[in-house]
Design a protein around this motif. Structure first.
Motif, PDB file in Angstrom:
ATOM      1  N   ARG A 314      35.592  -4.093 -21.732  1.00  0.00           N
ATOM      2  CA  ARG A 314      34.529  -3.685 -22.638  1.00  0.00           C
ATOM      3  C   ARG A 314      34.518  -2.309 -23.367  1.00  0.00           C
ATOM      4  O   ARG A 314      34.149  -2.049 -24.407  1.00  0.00           O
ATOM      5  CB  ARG A 314      33.327  -3.792 -21.816  1.00  0.00           C
ATOM      6  N   ILE A 315      34.982  -1.196 -22.394  1.00  0.00           N
ATOM      7  CA  ILE A 315      35.106   0.097 -23.012  1.00  0.00           C
ATOM      8  C   ILE A 315      36.087   0.248 -24.007  1.00  0.00           C
ATOM      9  O   ILE A 315      35.956   0.904 -24.811  1.00  0.00           O
ATOM     10  CB  ILE A 315      35.375   0.832 -21.936  1.00  0.00           C
ATOM     11  N   ALA A 316      37.163  -0.543 -23.622  1.00  0.00           N
ATOM     12  CA  ALA A 316      38.387  -0.471 -24.704  1.00  0.00           C
ATOM     13  C   ALA A 316      37.711  -1.272 -26.005  1.00  0.00           C
ATOM     14  O   ALA A 316      38.111  -0.887 -26.929  1.00  0.00           O
ATOM     15  CB  ALA A 316      39.485  -1.302 -24.160  1.00  0.00           C
ATOM     16  N   ALA A 317      37.062  -2.257 -26.002  1.00  0.00           N
ATOM     17  CA  ALA A 317      36.367  -2.822 -27.291  1.00  0.00           C
ATOM     18  C   ALA A 317      35.344  -2.155 -27.801  1.00  0.00           C
ATOM     19  O   ALA A 317      35.325  -1.553 -29.122  1.00  0.00           O
ATOM     20  CB  ALA A 317      35.604  -4.178 -26.911  1.00  0.00           C
ATOM     21  N   TYR A 318      34.790  -1.201 -27.037  1.00  0.00           N
ATOM     22  CA  TYR A 318      33.834  -0.164 -27.687  1.00  0.00           C
ATOM     23  C   TYR A 318      34.473   0.987 -28.303  1.00  0.00           C
ATOM     24  O   TYR A 318      34.232   1.481 -29.557  1.00  0.00           O
ATOM     25  CB  TYR A 318      33.106   0.343 -26.596  1.00  0.00           C
ATOM     26  N   GLU A 326      43.628   1.378 -30.293  1.00  0.00           N
ATOM     27  CA  GLU A 326      43.853   0.493 -29.164  1.00  0.00           C
ATOM     28  C   GLU A 326      44.045   1.212 -27.936  1.00  0.00           C
ATOM     29  O   GLU A 326      43.888   0.522 -26.821  1.00  0.00           O
ATOM     30  CB  GLU A 326      45.063  -0.193 -29.481  1.00  0.00           C
ATOM     31  N   PHE A 327      44.026   2.450 -27.754  1.00  0.00           N
ATOM     32  CA  PHE A 327      44.315   3.226 -26.515  1.00  0.00           C
ATOM     33  C   PHE A 327      43.135   4.073 -26.416  1.00  0.00           C
ATOM     34  O   PHE A 327      42.340   4.571 -27.028  1.00  0.00           O
ATOM     35  CB  PHE A 327      45.513   4.196 -26.624  1.00  0.00           C
ATOM     36  N   VAL A 328      42.711   4.194 -24.942  1.00  0.00           N
ATOM     37  CA  VAL A 328      41.768   5.226 -24.695  1.00  0.00           C
ATOM     38  C   VAL A 328      42.022   5.774 -23.268  1.00  0.00           C
ATOM     39  O   VAL A 328      42.585   5.096 -22.417  1.00  0.00           O
ATOM     40  CB  VAL A 328      40.405   4.546 -24.580  1.00  0.00           C
ATOM     41  N   LEU A 353      40.325  15.904 -11.713  1.00  0.00           N
ATOM     42  CA  LEU A 353      41.046  16.124 -12.912  1.00  0.00           C
ATOM     43  C   LEU A 353      42.122  14.939 -13.132  1.00  0.00           C
ATOM     44  O   LEU A 353      43.307  15.068 -13.286  1.00  0.00           O
ATOM     45  CB  LEU A 353      41.724  17.448 -13.002  1.00  0.00           C
ATOM     46  N   SER A 354      41.497  13.723 -13.360  1.00  0.00           N
ATOM     47  CA  SER A 354      42.555  12.588 -13.311  1.00  0.00           C
ATOM     48  C   SER A 354      42.059  11.908 -14.736  1.00  0.00           C
ATOM     49  O   SER A 354      41.127  11.936 -15.240  1.00  0.00           O
ATOM     50  CB  SER A 354      42.391  11.707 -12.063  1.00  0.00           C
ATOM     51  N   PHE A 355      43.082  10.444 -14.660  1.00  0.00           N
ATOM     52  CA  PHE A 355      42.893   9.672 -15.967  1.00  0.00           C
ATOM     53  C   PHE A 355      43.600   8.366 -15.607  1.00  0.00           C
ATOM     54  O   PHE A 355      44.451   8.450 -14.990  1.00  0.00           O
ATOM     55  CB  PHE A 355      43.175  10.511 -17.301  1.00  0.00           C
ATOM     56  N   ASP A 356      43.132   7.548 -16.297  1.00  0.00           N
ATOM     57  CA  ASP A 356      43.776   6.167 -16.659  1.00  0.00           C
ATOM     58  C   ASP A 356      43.911   6.025 -18.142  1.00  0.00           C
ATOM     59  O   ASP A 356      43.012   6.501 -18.806  1.00  0.00           O
ATOM     60  CB  ASP A 356      43.091   5.212 -16.037  1.00  0.00           C
ATOM     61  N   LEU A 357      44.934   5.201 -18.407  1.00  0.00           N
ATOM     62  CA  LEU A 357      45.222   5.142 -19.878  1.00  0.00           C
ATOM     63  C   LEU A 357      44.903   3.661 -19.938  1.00  0.00           C
ATOM     64  O   LEU A 357      45.758   2.644 -19.209  1.00  0.00           O
ATOM     65  CB  LEU A 357      46.450   5.551 -20.581  1.00  0.00           C
ATOM     66  N   LEU A 358      43.990   3.188 -20.848  1.00  0.00           N
ATOM     67  CA  LEU A 358      43.757   1.552 -20.985  1.00  0.00           C
ATOM     68  C   LEU A 358      44.603   1.435 -22.547  1.00  0.00           C
ATOM     69  O   LEU A 358      44.526   2.305 -23.469  1.00  0.00           O
ATOM     70  CB  LEU A 358      42.505   1.165 -21.047  1.00  0.00           C
ATOM     71  N   TRP A 359      45.160   0.202 -22.613  1.00  0.00           N
ATOM     72  CA  TRP A 359      45.818  -0.038 -23.833  1.00  0.00           C
ATOM     73  C   TRP A 359      45.229  -1.551 -24.067  1.00  0.00           C
ATOM     74  O   TRP A 359      45.606  -2.438 -23.144  1.00  0.00           O
ATOM     75  CB  TRP A 359      47.140  -0.360 -23.999  1.00  0.00           C
ATOM     76  N   LYS A 360      44.502  -1.732 -24.990  1.00  0.00           N
ATOM     77  CA  LYS A 360      43.681  -2.929 -25.203  1.00  0.00           C
ATOM     78  C   LYS A 360      43.235  -3.560 -24.188  1.00  0.00           C
ATOM     79  O   LYS A 360      43.042  -4.855 -23.735  1.00  0.00           O
ATOM     80  CB  LYS A 360      44.794  -4.132 -25.787  1.00  0.00           C
ATOM     81  N   GLY A 361      42.417  -2.776 -23.296  1.00  0.00           N
ATOM     82  CA  GLY A 361      41.519  -3.236 -22.246  1.00  0.00           C
ATOM     83  C   GLY A 361      42.281  -3.146 -20.904  1.00  0.00           C
ATOM     84  O   GLY A 361      41.714  -3.590 -19.886  1.00  0.00           O
ATOM     85  N   LEU A 362      43.706  -3.132 -20.849  1.00  0.00           N
ATOM     86  CA  LEU A 362      44.642  -3.047 -19.596  1.00  0.00           C
ATOM     87  C   LEU A 362      45.090  -1.768 -19.230  1.00  0.00           C
ATOM     88  O   LEU A 362      45.728  -0.889 -19.890  1.00  0.00           O
ATOM     89  CB  LEU A 362      45.661  -4.089 -19.852  1.00  0.00           C
ATOM     90  N   GLU A 363      44.588  -1.269 -17.862  1.00  0.00           N
ATOM     91  CA  GLU A 363      45.167  -0.382 -17.455  1.00  0.00           C
ATOM     92  C   GLU A 363      46.700  -0.069 -17.292  1.00  0.00           C
ATOM     93  O   GLU A 363      47.455  -0.978 -16.557  1.00  0.00           O
ATOM     94  CB  GLU A 363      44.586   0.194 -15.992  1.00  0.00           C
ATOM     95  N   ILE A 364      47.166   0.723 -17.950  1.00  0.00           N
ATOM     96  CA  ILE A 364      48.869   0.994 -17.907  1.00  0.00           C
ATOM     97  C   ILE A 364      49.220   2.079 -17.311  1.00  0.00           C
ATOM     98  O   ILE A 364      50.267   2.391 -16.775  1.00  0.00           O
ATOM     99  CB  ILE A 364      49.439   0.698 -19.251  1.00  0.00           C
ATOM    100  N   THR A 365      48.359   3.009 -17.072  1.00  0.00           N
ATOM    101  CA  THR A 365      48.833   4.692 -16.464  1.00  0.00           C
ATOM    102  C   THR A 365      47.733   4.980 -15.584  1.00  0.00           C
ATOM    103  O   THR A 365      46.751   5.001 -15.758  1.00  0.00           O
ATOM    104  CB  THR A 365      49.144   5.490 -17.609  1.00  0.00           C
ATOM    105  N   THR A 366      48.018   5.515 -14.463  1.00  0.00           N
ATOM    106  CA  THR A 366      47.288   6.806 -13.693  1.00  0.00           C
ATOM    107  C   THR A 366      47.743   8.101 -13.626  1.00  0.00           C
ATOM    108  O   THR A 366      49.291   7.956 -13.483  1.00  0.00           O
ATOM    109  CB  THR A 366      46.960   6.060 -12.342  1.00  0.00           C
ATOM    110  N   GLY A 367      47.293   8.980 -14.052  1.00  0.00           N
ATOM    111  CA  GLY A 367      47.650  10.392 -13.710  1.00  0.00           C
ATOM    112  C   GLY A 367      46.657  11.501 -13.531  1.00  0.00           C
ATOM    113  O   GLY A 367      45.288  11.060 -13.509  1.00  0.00           O
TER     114      GLY A 367
END
Length: 440
Positions: A314-318, A326-328, A353-367
């Motif tokens: 949902r947040i990726a669609a937003y 396509e990324f967030v 101070l962390s993040f996840d990277l979503l591509w088209k709504g799928l988590e691909i990275t944690t940092g």
């Protein structure tokens, strides 16, 4: 006679019209008619038609062709002819000799109607028979090459860290334990601790592509018990934003390389357009993301601090709707759902101070930015009720001048899933490992 080592690839046959060549590959299909015999031979570059006119009782070629089976490995020496009637490239091979290198048993254990689990049982055969599966690994190679190119250009040193550990990594949960001589060992959940050790060793930027093991009893389309991780750690960062900037530029470089080399093939075989992302990628805090989602009707069970798969979609669609991207990056995750070594925000101590990277709504990275101060690390470990004695080697890294640093871990299979529009990580892996699958 043509020597076998002078093999000509099927994709290069047009350069040899009128000549005798040696072609090696697998029998794709057979059409054995009363007067003519047609065999489609396939190698990793394409397919070619072998055409033979039956010649009577003493015709050895006729007999050999008659007894071929689909997927038999063959070497065929023959003359390449231009024939516009032939649909496969307007070429045909008129055979002069046929050598059956390995006759395939019949019937084959899988066909085009076989279900996904049985195809995994015969993965080598499934990959061989499907252009899309073979293309996936060409894309994977280019994707890794692109990420390495960028990492090397930015001064990264590629490391190979141990996968056998004397104590459980990360939180100690979801690890595989195995016998190691007279004691226990554990398979590494990630190279996290060793990347940080390399940073403390004065290796400014660390890059690794290697296996990751997670003892998660998860049966979703995006989980595996063993997968390939792309890991990065950067020293002397100003803040976690430096890590996100590095990743978005690395991905943009790698995706551009894939689009250039394989974009047309991906469009043809997967029906997907590879879009090279613009940088910077959009960023939204976890708190803001949840506010947006709840305003849109998202209501996860138990009031989760984290995003569930539906929330991620949902947040990726937003973001896509409002930015076209396509990324967030989802940033500033709560401390309760992040490891003890993630640095906490000075302004908001309940967030990291962390993040996840979503591509088209799928988590691909944690940092994250890592906590590099020894006393703070001890406190944060204690806050989570962890036994610091078991982590003595790790904690010693921070006692003698470890610099500020941060990094990320990326799932290669998930990146391929999204890039190629695949339904499951099983399809993005050579030999999948899950709770119920240890073979082949």
């Amino acid at each position: 006679m043509i020597h076998p080592t002078s093999r000509v690839l099927i994709s290069d046959l047009r350069e040899h019209i009128g000549r005798t060549v040696s072609v090696s590959g697998w029998v794709n299909t057979l059409r054995l008619q009363r007067r003519m015999q047609f065999v489609l031979v396939r190698d990793h570059t394409g397919m070619a038609q072998v055409t033979h006119e039956r010649g009577g009782e003493a015709d050895l070629l006729e007999e050999q062709l008659e007894h071929l089976t689909p997927e038999s490995a063959v070497r065929i020496v023959g003359r390449v002819l231009d024939n516009s009637v032939v649909k496969l490239g307007g070429l045909e091979i008129v055979p002069e000799s046929i050598e059956v290198l390995n006759r395939a048993e019949t019937p084959l254990p899988i066909d085009e109607h076989t279900g996904p689990e049985q195809r995994l049982d015969w993965r080598f055969l499934d990959i061989r028979r499907r252009t899309t599966a073979r293309l996936l690994f060409a894309v994977q190679t280019t994707l890794e090459q692109g990420m390495r190119e960028y990492a090397y250009a930015q001064g990264c040193t590629e490391m190979h860290t141990p996968k056998l550990m004397g104590t459980a990594s990360e939180s100690g949960a979801e690890v595989f334990e195995l016998g190691y001589f007279d004691r226990s060992a554990f398979l590494a959940q990630s190279p996290q601790f060793y990347k940080q050790m390399a940073i403390a060793a004065g290796i400014d930027r660390v890059f690794e592509v290697g296996p990751v093991f997670r003892a998660e009893p998860s049966f979703t389309s995006r989980h595996a018990t063993e997968f390939t991780g792309v890991d990065l750690e950067l020293a002397w960062i100003a803040d976690v934003g430096d890590v996100m900037v590095f990743e978005e530029r690395m991905l943009a470089h790698a995706v551009a390389k894939v689009a250039e080399l394989h974009g047309e093939a991906i469009r043809e075989h997967f029906g997907v357009e590879v879009v090279v992302p613009e940088t910077p990628f959009p960023r939204i805090t976890m708190a803001d993301a949840q506010e947006v989602l709840r305003a849109g009707g998202w209501d996860p069970e138990g009031g989760k601090e984290d995003l569930d798969p539906d929330g991620e979609r949902r947040i990726a669609a937003y973001i896509k709707e409002h930015t076209g991207h396509e990324f967030v990056f989802i940033t500033h995750y709560p401390t309760g759902i992040r490891p003890f070594y993630h640095m906490r925000s000075a302004e908001h101590p309940d967030t990291t101070l962390s993040f996840d990277l979503l591509w088209k709504g799928l988590e691909i990275t944690t940092g994250a930015q890592r906590e590099h101060r020894y006393d703070v690390l001890l406190k944060q470990a204690a806050d989570k009720g962890m036994n610091t004695e078991q982590m003595r080697d790790y904690l010693n890294v921070f006692r003698y001048g470890c610099p500020p640093h941060g990094g990320l871990g990326m799932g290669l299979g998930r990146v391929l899933m999204v890039m190629l529009g695949l339904d499951s990580i099983r399809e993005a892996t050579f030999l999948f490992r899950g709770p119920n699958r240890l073979t082949p």
